[in-house]
Design a protein around this motif. Sequence first.
Motif, mmCIF file in Angstrom:
data_model
loop_
_atom_site.group_PDB
_atom_site.id
_atom_site.type_symbol
_atom_site.label_atom_id
_atom_site.label_comp_id
_atom_site.label_asym_id
_atom_site.label_seq_id
_atom_site.Cartn_x
_atom_site.Cartn_y
_atom_site.Cartn_z
ATOM 1 N N VAL A 1 0.636 -1.078 -0.125
ATOM 2 C CA VAL A 1 0.003 0.070 -0.049
ATOM 3 C C VAL A 1 0.993 0.944 0.008
ATOM 4 C CG1 VAL A 1 -1.683 1.172 1.292
ATOM 5 C CG2 VAL A 1 -1.784 -1.120 1.128
ATOM 6 N N LYS A 2 1.890 1.226 0.882
ATOM 7 C CA LYS A 2 2.961 2.601 0.894
ATOM 8 C C LYS A 2 3.374 2.639 -0.334
ATOM 9 C CE LYS A 2 3.608 2.154 5.965
ATOM 10 N NZ LYS A 2 4.700 1.881 6.966
ATOM 11 N N SER A 3 3.949 1.536 -0.911
ATOM 12 C CA SER A 3 4.764 1.538 -2.449
ATOM 13 C C SER A 3 3.742 2.067 -3.224
ATOM 14 C CB SER A 3 5.348 0.405 -2.728
ATOM 15 O OG SER A 3 6.250 -0.357 -1.880
ATOM 16 N N PHE A 4 2.631 1.545 -3.466
ATOM 17 C CA PHE A 4 1.590 2.327 -4.482
ATOM 18 C C PHE A 4 1.164 3.770 -4.400
ATOM 19 C CE2 PHE A 4 -2.820 3.113 -4.961
ATOM 20 C CZ PHE A 4 -2.859 3.146 -6.518
ATOM 21 N N LYS A 5 0.960 3.823 -3.120
ATOM 22 C CA LYS A 5 0.663 5.485 -2.741
ATOM 23 C C LYS A 5 2.112 6.189 -3.151
ATOM 24 C CE LYS A 5 -2.305 5.139 1.222
ATOM 25 N NZ LYS A 5 -2.398 5.182 2.617
ATOM 26 N N ARG A 6 3.202 5.833 -3.177
ATOM 27 C CA ARG A 6 4.471 6.674 -3.603
ATOM 28 C C ARG A 6 4.359 6.624 -5.117
ATOM 29 N NH1 ARG A 6 7.114 4.065 0.792
ATOM 30 N NH2 ARG A 6 8.079 2.197 -0.589
ATOM 31 N N THR A 7 4.185 5.653 -5.614
ATOM 32 C CA THR A 7 4.265 5.407 -7.073
ATOM 33 C C THR A 7 3.197 6.311 -7.759
ATOM 34 O OG1 THR A 7 4.826 3.116 -6.889
ATOM 35 C CG2 THR A 7 4.184 3.784 -9.055
ATOM 36 N N LEU A 8 1.995 6.302 -7.153
ATOM 37 C CA LEU A 8 0.846 7.210 -7.356
ATOM 38 C C LEU A 8 1.346 8.537 -7.585
ATOM 39 C CD1 LEU A 8 -2.165 6.915 -8.679
ATOM 40 C CD2 LEU A 8 -2.817 7.288 -6.446
ATOM 41 N N GLU A 9 1.964 8.983 -6.510
ATOM 42 C CA GLU A 9 2.100 10.274 -6.406
ATOM 43 C C GLU A 9 3.294 10.703 -7.498
ATOM 44 O OE1 GLU A 9 0.554 12.733 -4.644
ATOM 45 O OE2 GLU A 9 -0.927 11.118 -4.538
ATOM 46 N N SER A 10 4.399 9.888 -7.696
ATOM 47 C CA SER A 10 5.442 10.052 -8.298
ATOM 48 C C SER A 10 4.930 10.388 -9.953
ATOM 49 C CB SER A 10 6.601 8.945 -8.225
ATOM 50 O OG SER A 10 5.995 7.956 -8.968
ATOM 51 N N GLU A 11 3.577 9.519 -10.337
ATOM 52 C CA GLU A 11 3.360 9.717 -11.547
ATOM 53 C C GLU A 11 2.749 11.002 -11.582
ATOM 54 O OE1 GLU A 11 2.851 8.043 -15.162
ATOM 55 O OE2 GLU A 11 3.913 7.194 -13.722
ATOM 56 N N PHE A 12 1.812 11.561 -10.458
ATOM 57 C CA PHE A 12 1.381 12.821 -10.714
ATOM 58 C C PHE A 12 2.332 14.009 -10.745
ATOM 59 C CE2 PHE A 12 -2.733 10.467 -10.167
ATOM 60 C CZ PHE A 12 -3.546 11.004 -11.195
ATOM 61 N N LYS A 13 3.290 13.767 -10.204
ATOM 62 C CA LYS A 13 4.701 14.921 -9.855
ATOM 63 C C LYS A 13 4.847 15.170 -11.421
ATOM 64 C CE LYS A 13 6.519 14.019 -5.609
ATOM 65 N NZ LYS A 13 7.679 13.592 -4.752
ATOM 66 N N LYS A 14 4.831 14.358 -12.543
ATOM 67 C CA LYS A 14 5.079 14.793 -13.796
ATOM 68 C C LYS A 14 4.331 15.940 -14.463
ATOM 69 C CE LYS A 14 5.886 9.723 -15.244
ATOM 70 N NZ LYS A 14 5.289 8.680 -16.137
ATOM 71 N N ILE A 15 3.337 16.249 -13.707
ATOM 72 C CA ILE A 15 2.453 17.170 -14.179
ATOM 73 C C ILE A 15 2.225 18.214 -13.123
ATOM 74 C CG2 ILE A 15 1.208 15.861 -16.249
ATOM 75 C CD1 ILE A 15 -1.207 15.714 -14.148
ATOM 76 N N LEU A 16 2.432 18.007 -11.947
ATOM 77 C CA LEU A 16 2.059 18.964 -10.955
ATOM 78 C C LEU A 16 3.326 19.847 -10.792
ATOM 79 C CD1 LEU A 16 0.281 17.208 -8.175
ATOM 80 C CD2 LEU A 16 -0.504 18.830 -9.573
ATOM 81 N N GLY A 17 4.491 19.504 -11.449
ATOM 82 C CA GLY A 17 5.671 20.102 -11.457
ATOM 83 C C GLY A 17 5.784 21.231 -12.498
ATOM 84 N N ASP A 18 6.521 20.633 -13.661
ATOM 85 C CA ASP A 18 6.568 21.645 -14.946
ATOM 86 C C ASP A 18 5.554 21.411 -15.906
ATOM 87 O OD1 ASP A 18 6.921 19.015 -15.977
ATOM 88 O OD2 ASP A 18 9.275 19.157 -16.148
#
Length: 287
Positions: free
Chosen positions: A175-192
């Motif tokens: 569950v923790k790994s999934f949450k981190r992976t989900l957030e890392s995916e959205f960082k692609k668009i929440l950043g630049d």
Amino acid sequence: MPVDDEINFTILSVPDIHPEIPFKSPVLRAEYFSFILTKEGSGEYNLGDNTFPFGNRSIYFTNPGHIKSYELFSSKEAQIIMLTEKFLQENVHPQIYNEFPFLLAEIVPPNEQTETEFKELEMLFDQVGFEFKNNSKYKDKIIGNMILVLLMKIKEWFWANYNPLVEGEHNSRIVKSFKRTLESEFKKILGDKQGQVNLQAQYFAERLNLHPNYLNSVLKNKTGRTLSDWISQRTLSVSKSLLVDSSLSLKEISYLLGYSEPTHFSRFFKKNTKLSPRAFRAAHKSP
């Protein structure tokens, strides 16, 4: 070795496919179920950080998506059945995971049987091997019924010794790994705001080296929300942020969120908010 392309099933003698002993396999990720029955032999199965030794009169199974390796120290008499999820659903039970939820378990050590129990399993494997060589038009169904008996036996003998605490700890890490992976995916668009997210269930399962059904089962049991729910809710949250806090067009936002057409994104958004993206932006955008 892959399963048979035509019926998604095969049964093999382990000494035949590994004539040179000792043998150490490379790390592999199989897309099928494996049931290994060892009458006389020994070795180790490696699954993640777990190492499981096995010996005579043992049975072991793995499911699709496992990252694993194994080492054979001796292998005089052993058989392996390999079959796909499709074969199980078509020839054993259409709701295979409801009937046999242990098939989704990730950490299950080999189980040593009594002599009487092992003889029953050996007879089953031998009969499956005999039917596999036949050309009966009912071969798949005949084998499927035998696999059903095998699963019932495992459910009765094997699963009784399962330690849910070990799986619980493992599932919490998932569950923790999934949450981190989900957030890392959205960082692609929440950043630049230059990347495009991949929100397919299969993608997250592959990132975590898990079977999609297993990942979904873990999330649902641990959090009360399915894999689809997690992805949808985070997508909705991020889309609201992009609509309110950016000047990106609906077409650009749709692209960033992985939608092939803006209409698909609009349909998703309205279904979850009762408002179209344009209406939501107009209602929340600062003047």
